[in-house]
Design an enzyme around this catalytic site. Sequence first.
Site, PDB file in Angstrom:
ATOM      1  N   ARG A 181       0.924  -1.364  -0.200  1.00  0.00           N
ATOM      2  CA  ARG A 181      -0.015  -0.400  -0.001  1.00  0.00           C
ATOM      3  C   ARG A 181       1.055   1.299   0.246  1.00  0.00           C
ATOM      4  NH1 ARG A 181      -4.632   0.721   4.017  1.00  0.00           N
ATOM      5  NH2 ARG A 181      -4.885   2.229   2.583  1.00  0.00           N
ATOM      6  N   LYS A 182       1.853   1.263  -0.016  1.00  0.00           N
ATOM      7  CA  LYS A 182       3.476   2.100   0.122  1.00  0.00           C
ATOM      8  C   LYS A 182       3.269   2.201  -1.466  1.00  0.00           C
ATOM      9  CE  LYS A 182       2.996   1.034   4.097  1.00  0.00           C
ATOM     10  NZ  LYS A 182       1.925   1.342   5.641  1.00  0.00           N
ATOM     11  N   ALA A 183       3.903   4.151  -1.050  1.00  0.00           N
ATOM     12  CA  ALA A 183       3.619   4.792  -2.917  1.00  0.00           C
ATOM     13  C   ALA A 183       4.920   3.551  -3.460  1.00  0.00           C
ATOM     14  CB  ALA A 183       4.795   6.021  -2.808  1.00  0.00           C
TER      15      ALA A 183
END
Length: 368
Positions: A181-183
Site C-alpha cells: 500500500r506504500k508509494a
Amino acid sequence: MEFIPLTSPDIRDEDINAVVEVLKSGMLVQAQNVQDFEAGVATFTQTKNAIAVSNGTATLHLALVALGIGPGDEVIIPALSYVATANVVELVGATPVFVDVDTDTFNIEVAAIEAKITSKTKAIMPVHEFGLACDIEAVMKLAEKHGLPVIEDAACALGATQNGKHTGSFGIFGSFSFHPRKAVSSGEGGILTTSDDALAAKVRILRNHGVEMQHGKMEFVAAGFNYRMTDFQAALVNSQLKRLLKIIDYKNELAEVYFNEINHSGIKLPVVPADRNHTWQTFHVVLDSDFDRDKVITELREKGIGTNYGAQCIPAQQYYLKKYGLDSAKEFPNALRAFKSGLAIPIYEKLQKEQIRQIASVLNKLTR
C-alpha cells in the site's frame, strides 16, 4: 464501472526485470541491492545510515531494543495508528501510553503529550499518519525539554516533509515500510534511518542474529533476530525509488481532484498544514456520525469502489481494551471517531483522474 480496488501497486517491467536479475545471480539475501537500497534511502532522507530489514514492524522493534527499552518502561504513542505501533512496545515488555490525535490531520496531538510524560517514559513514538508528517518539530522540542529519544513511525511517509526536512531525519530513528500500500513497495520490507553511527551498528548486529565481524571472523555478540531483507526485495523497490518523487507529485494531483470534486456536507476532508507536504499513502475522510461507515463500505463496493477504514483506535481493540481498560470515548474521542467513521478511498499511481472524479461523484450521492 470497472471495479476500482482500494490499492494496486504499480509494478512495471523494469521492476520485474530487476528482480529476475537477482534471482539469476543466486545472491538472494542481503547483497549489493540491499546496500544500494540503504544508500539510496539514506541520501533521500538526508540521514547518515539506513538499515534495511524484513518489514516495517521489525524496524520499530529493533529501534526499541537498540535503545534498551523494556519492562517497566513507557513509550508514548498516538491512539490512532496501525496496531503494530503499539504491538512492538508490548513485545519488548514496555507499556504503550496513548495520546489522542488531531481531528484535521489524524496525527498525535502534541499539546496533549506532556501530561503523559512520567519518570517511566523512555521514548516518544509519533506516527506520520496516512503519509502526512505530524508536527514533528514541536514533538522534537518537547522531547529535548524532557531528554527523551524520538522514534518516528514514518511507515506511510517516505518523502513527507515539514519545512523541507524529511520524515525519518528528525528523531533518533525513523521507521519506514514498503508494504504494497506504500508509494513504492518490496512486497514486505522496512528500513530504519538514523544519524547515530553507534546505534546503526547495533541495529545491524541485531537484525542478523547478533553477528559482528571481528578480525575477519563471525562472533555472536548479542541475542539478535533474523530480520534481514532479501536482495530481490531490495531490487524490486530500488527500481521504483527512481520514480518516487514523480509518484508523490501525481498522487497530489489526484488528491487535488478529490478536494475539488467531493462536496458532500457529511464528508469531512483531510487538512494539509502549510508547512508540510502530503505523500497520500491514504486519502482518509471522516463521515458524519449519522452514517453507518461499514454499510457505506459495502455500498461503495457494490458500486465498484474498494474502500476500508483507515486506522485503528488502538486502545479500543480487544487486546488493549482487556489489558488496560481505557475508555476511548472519554480519553481518545478523536481517535475513536476517526476509527469508527473514517473511510480510506482509492489513491494510487495507476488511477486516472477521471476515475477519481467517478469516485467523488458516487461519494457525493451517499445518503444518510
